[in-house]
Motif scaffolding. Structure first.
Motif, PDB file in Angstrom:
ATOM      1  N   PHE A 253      31.650  24.363  39.701  1.00 33.70           N
ATOM      2  CA  PHE A 253      30.941  25.379  40.476  1.00 33.70           C
ATOM      3  C   PHE A 253      31.175  25.151  41.970  1.00 33.70           C
ATOM      4  CE2 PHE A 253      27.155  27.243  42.488  1.00 33.70           C
ATOM      5  CZ  PHE A 253      27.143  28.503  41.899  1.00 33.70           C
ATOM      6  N   GLY A 254      31.268  23.895  42.370  1.00 30.76           N
ATOM      7  CA  GLY A 254      31.481  23.580  43.776  1.00 30.76           C
ATOM      8  C   GLY A 254      32.856  23.950  44.291  1.00 30.76           C
ATOM      9  N   ASN A 255      33.840  24.222  43.392  1.00 28.87           N
ATOM     10  CA  ASN A 255      35.193  24.587  43.793  1.00 28.87           C
ATOM     11  C   ASN A 255      35.371  26.087  44.010  1.00 28.87           C
ATOM     12  OD1 ASN A 255      36.177  22.150  41.420  1.00 28.87           O
ATOM     13  ND2 ASN A 255      36.321  21.905  43.632  1.00 28.87           N
ATOM     14  N   ILE A 256      34.344  26.870  43.725  1.00 28.40           N
ATOM     15  CA  ILE A 256      34.487  28.333  43.766  1.00 28.40           C
ATOM     16  C   ILE A 256      35.026  28.848  45.103  1.00 28.40           C
ATOM     17  CG2 ILE A 256      33.151  30.496  43.777  1.00 28.40           C
ATOM     18  CD1 ILE A 256      31.597  29.417  41.387  1.00 28.40           C
ATOM     19  N   PRO A 257      34.527  28.407  46.256  1.00 24.74           N
ATOM     20  CA  PRO A 257      35.054  28.962  47.514  1.00 24.74           C
ATOM     21  C   PRO A 257      36.537  28.672  47.736  1.00 24.74           C
ATOM     22  CG  PRO A 257      32.938  27.886  47.876  1.00 24.74           C
ATOM     23  CD  PRO A 257      33.381  27.508  46.495  1.00 24.74           C
ATOM     24  N   GLN A 258      37.034  27.527  47.238  1.00 22.49           N
ATOM     25  CA  GLN A 258      38.434  27.174  47.444  1.00 22.49           C
ATOM     26  C   GLN A 258      39.368  27.744  46.379  1.00 22.49           C
ATOM     27  OE1 GLN A 258      36.036  24.539  47.149  1.00 22.49           O
ATOM     28  NE2 GLN A 258      35.626  24.713  49.354  1.00 22.49           N
ATOM     29  N   ARG A 259      38.849  28.018  45.203  1.00 22.96           N
ATOM     30  CA  ARG A 259      39.716  28.369  44.073  1.00 22.96           C
ATOM     31  C   ARG A 259      39.655  29.831  43.661  1.00 22.96           C
ATOM     32  NH1 ARG A 259      41.167  24.110  40.891  1.00 22.96           N
ATOM     33  NH2 ARG A 259      42.703  25.583  40.101  1.00 22.96           N
ATOM     34  N   ILE A 260      38.673  30.586  44.150  1.00 23.16           N
ATOM     35  CA  ILE A 260      38.550  31.993  43.770  1.00 23.16           C
ATOM     36  C   ILE A 260      38.646  32.856  45.016  1.00 23.16           C
ATOM     37  CG2 ILE A 260      37.069  33.764  42.743  1.00 23.16           C
ATOM     38  CD1 ILE A 260      35.907  31.704  40.923  1.00 23.16           C
ATOM     39  N   ALA A 261      39.491  33.874  44.980  1.00 22.98           N
ATOM     40  CA  ALA A 261      39.633  34.789  46.112  1.00 22.98           C
ATOM     41  C   ALA A 261      38.352  35.602  46.267  1.00 22.98           C
ATOM     42  CB  ALA A 261      40.822  35.717  45.889  1.00 22.98           C
ATOM     43  N   ALA A 262      37.969  35.867  47.510  1.00 20.45           N
ATOM     44  CA  ALA A 262      36.730  36.606  47.784  1.00 20.45           C
ATOM     45  C   ALA A 262      36.705  37.952  47.058  1.00 20.45           C
ATOM     46  CB  ALA A 262      36.576  36.806  49.295  1.00 20.45           C
ATOM     47  N   ARG A 263      37.858  38.616  46.978  1.00 16.77           N
ATOM     48  CA  ARG A 263      37.906  39.940  46.342  1.00 16.77           C
ATOM     49  C   ARG A 263      37.613  39.892  44.845  1.00 16.77           C
ATOM     50  NH1 ARG A 263      43.132  38.341  47.232  1.00 16.77           N
ATOM     51  NH2 ARG A 263      44.458  38.121  45.370  1.00 16.77           N
ATOM     52  N   ASP A 264      37.757  38.686  44.237  1.00 12.62           N
ATOM     53  CA  ASP A 264      37.550  38.560  42.797  1.00 12.62           C
ATOM     54  C   ASP A 264      36.101  38.245  42.420  1.00 12.62           C
ATOM     55  OD1 ASP A 264      40.194  39.068  42.139  1.00 12.62           O
ATOM     56  OD2 ASP A 264      40.781  36.968  42.345  1.00 12.62           O
ATOM     57  N   ILE A 265      35.266  37.928  43.393  1.00 13.07           N
ATOM     58  CA  ILE A 265      33.881  37.560  43.085  1.00 13.07           C
ATOM     59  C   ILE A 265      33.129  38.666  42.339  1.00 13.07           C
ATOM     60  CG2 ILE A 265      31.623  37.090  44.143  1.00 13.07           C
ATOM     61  CD1 ILE A 265      33.412  34.653  43.935  1.00 13.07           C
ATOM     62  N   PRO A 266      33.200  39.951  42.772  1.00 10.57           N
ATOM     63  CA  PRO A 266      32.481  40.998  42.027  1.00 10.57           C
ATOM     64  C   PRO A 266      32.860  41.043  40.547  1.00 10.57           C
ATOM     65  CG  PRO A 266      33.201  41.843  44.144  1.00 10.57           C
ATOM     66  CD  PRO A 266      33.853  40.508  43.984  1.00 10.57           C
ATOM     67  N   ARG A 267      34.157  40.836  40.270  1.00  9.22           N
ATOM     68  CA  ARG A 267      34.609  40.859  38.877  1.00  9.22           C
ATOM     69  C   ARG A 267      34.052  39.663  38.119  1.00  9.22           C
ATOM     70  NH1 ARG A 267      40.225  40.087  37.639  1.00  9.22           N
ATOM     71  NH2 ARG A 267      40.545  40.351  39.885  1.00  9.22           N
ATOM     72  N   VAL A 268      33.974  38.516  38.764  1.00  9.92           N
ATOM     73  CA  VAL A 268      33.434  37.320  38.123  1.00  9.92           C
ATOM     74  C   VAL A 268      31.947  37.517  37.813  1.00  9.92           C
ATOM     75  CG1 VAL A 268      32.852  34.894  38.476  1.00  9.92           C
ATOM     76  CG2 VAL A 268      35.110  35.738  39.141  1.00  9.92           C
ATOM     77  N   VAL A 269      31.227  38.043  38.784  1.00  8.87           N
ATOM     78  CA  VAL A 269      29.773  38.210  38.642  1.00  8.87           C
ATOM     79  C   VAL A 269      29.437  39.206  37.533  1.00  8.87           C
ATOM     80  CG1 VAL A 269      27.691  39.066  39.798  1.00  8.87           C
ATOM     81  CG2 VAL A 269      29.272  37.532  41.004  1.00  8.87           C
ATOM     82  N   ARG A 270      30.264  40.243  37.383  1.00  9.55           N
ATOM     83  CA  ARG A 270      29.994  41.257  36.346  1.00  9.55           C
ATOM     84  C   ARG A 270      29.962  40.657  34.949  1.00  9.55           C
ATOM     85  NH1 ARG A 270      33.254  44.838  39.422  1.00  9.55           N
ATOM     86  NH2 ARG A 270      35.081  44.347  38.157  1.00  9.55           N
ATOM     87  N   GLY A 271      30.704  39.595  34.747  1.00  9.98           N
ATOM     88  CA  GLY A 271      30.758  39.003  33.411  1.00  9.98           C
ATOM     89  C   GLY A 271      29.712  37.938  33.164  1.00  9.98           C
ATOM     90  N   LEU A 272      28.811  37.711  34.123  1.00  9.10           N
ATOM     91  CA  LEU A 272      27.830  36.632  33.990  1.00  9.10           C
ATOM     92  C   LEU A 272      26.455  37.158  33.593  1.00  9.10           C
ATOM     93  CD1 LEU A 272      28.703  34.571  37.203  1.00  9.10           C
ATOM     94  CD2 LEU A 272      29.471  34.138  34.865  1.00  9.10           C
TER      95      LEU A 272
END
Length: 353
Positions: A253-272
């Protein structure tokens, strides 16, 4: 094509006359001749050599066939084709080719060995598909003559790339040896190709689909922070290099800012699951991963972010076990998206554990 293996021999000399007087081998020769006249590309080279020879000899012994005979032969041929419901490759070699990738390499290798079937139709086709890193050791370890044959059989661009990776004297010796390959027979080239392909493919079949770094990283991804840190500390003492590679393979979870592009966050959140996400956001500060929580909130719609912030503020203190479960679930969801191709994680050599 009508199977030529069952054709009886045709008496020598020119042959015409009624179809009934033509042997099956002669009828096959008629069909092949007609198809060639019409410009068809018939892969006769795929036939065993003895059948290629029989067909060639048969065609050489014939002269003319009248139109009625031709019509009857083609009609019979078409009728036989229409009556075929299903065809099989014929022989263990054909069966192995048909099942390539569908049975294990161990089973295929054993069957080839038992039946005395060569593994490659054209070994050079297989060798041309290999990368430079696979072919370079061949040039370095094989004789100059073999290296010269290899350079002569692969494409020019790949040959030039390989030569550029060799020391000057060695590259010059091999290049000169290419000038001496004109007397090498096709059989010798074929044998060299078979030998090289067998050597390059002789690496044992791995029992695992991924390497040790990826496997350890995946296991530690699913453990608690305490366990993960303890294991990595032990790895540091045993093999610091391996420990560092595992750290880079781990995604938390702590790697999210370095490993996930900002534009992909909405797509990630939709699946949670929203409650799981709120738990992770609410416990982020105490767990030392507030940057990840802020990164998630900053890269979603303002309305949703404000709603989540309100719910986080209303949430009472989060138990460590609940935080671990929530972040592990989020990480698992992200890994599943990556595996399915929905998400591409950023590779960052500076990632920590």
């Amino acid at each position: 094509m009508v199977p030529m293996t069952s054709f009886p021999a045709l008496p020598g000399g020119a042959s015409t006359g009624a179809p009934a007087k033509l042997s099956r081998r002669a009828k096959a020769a008629v069909v092949v001749r007609l198809l060639l006249n019409e410009g068809a590309d018939i892969p006769l080279e795929d036939l065993p050599e003895n059948l290629q020879a029989q067909l060639t000899q048969q065609m050489g012994s014939m002269r003319f066939v009248d139109r009625d005979t031709l019509s009857d032969v083609i009609g019979e041929f078409a009728g036989e084709l229409e009556s075929i419901g299903l065809s099989f490759p014929g022989g263990i070699a054909g069966a192995l080719d048909a099942l390539d990738g569908r049975i294990s390499r161990q089973t295929a290798a054993r069957l080839r060995k038992e039946a005395g079937v060569r593994e490659y139709g054209d070994p050079w086709e297989r060798l041309r598909q290999l990368g430079t890193e696979k072919l370079l050791p061949v040039l370095q370890n094989e004789s100059t003559e073999v290296a010269a044959v290899l350079l002569s059989k692969i494409d020019v661009k790949r040959a030039a790339e390989l030569l550029g990776k060799l020391p000057g004297p060695e590259a010059r010796r091999i290049t000169y040896a290419v000038s001496l390959t004109s007397s090498v027979t096709p059989d010798a080239v074929d044998r060299i190709g078979l030998s090289l392909a067998a050597q390059l493919d002789a690496e044992p079949v791995g029992a695992f689909d991924s390497g040790p770094v990826e496997r350890v990283g995946a296991i530690l991804n699913s453990t608690t922070t305490t366990t993960r840190d303890d294991v990595l500390e032990g790895l540091d003492e045993t093999d610091a290099g391996f420990a560092e590679m595992v750290r880079r393979a781990i995604f938390t979870f702590g790697n999210i800012p370095q490993r996930i592009a900002a534009r992909d966050i909405p797509r990630v959140v939709r699946g949670l699951d929203q409650d799981m996400l709120i738990t992770a956001l609410a416990g982020a500060g105490a767990a030392g991963v507030q940057k990840s929580a802020d990164f998630i909130l900053e890269n979603m719609s303002g309305r949703m972010a404000d709603q989540l912030r309100e719910e986080v503020e209303e949430r009472e203190s989060v138990k460590t076990s609940d935080m671990e479960e929530a972040t592990a679930t989020i990480v698992q969801s992200i890994r599943e998206m990556e595996a399915s191709g929905e998400l591409l994680l950023i590779v960052d050599d500076e990632d920590g554990g």
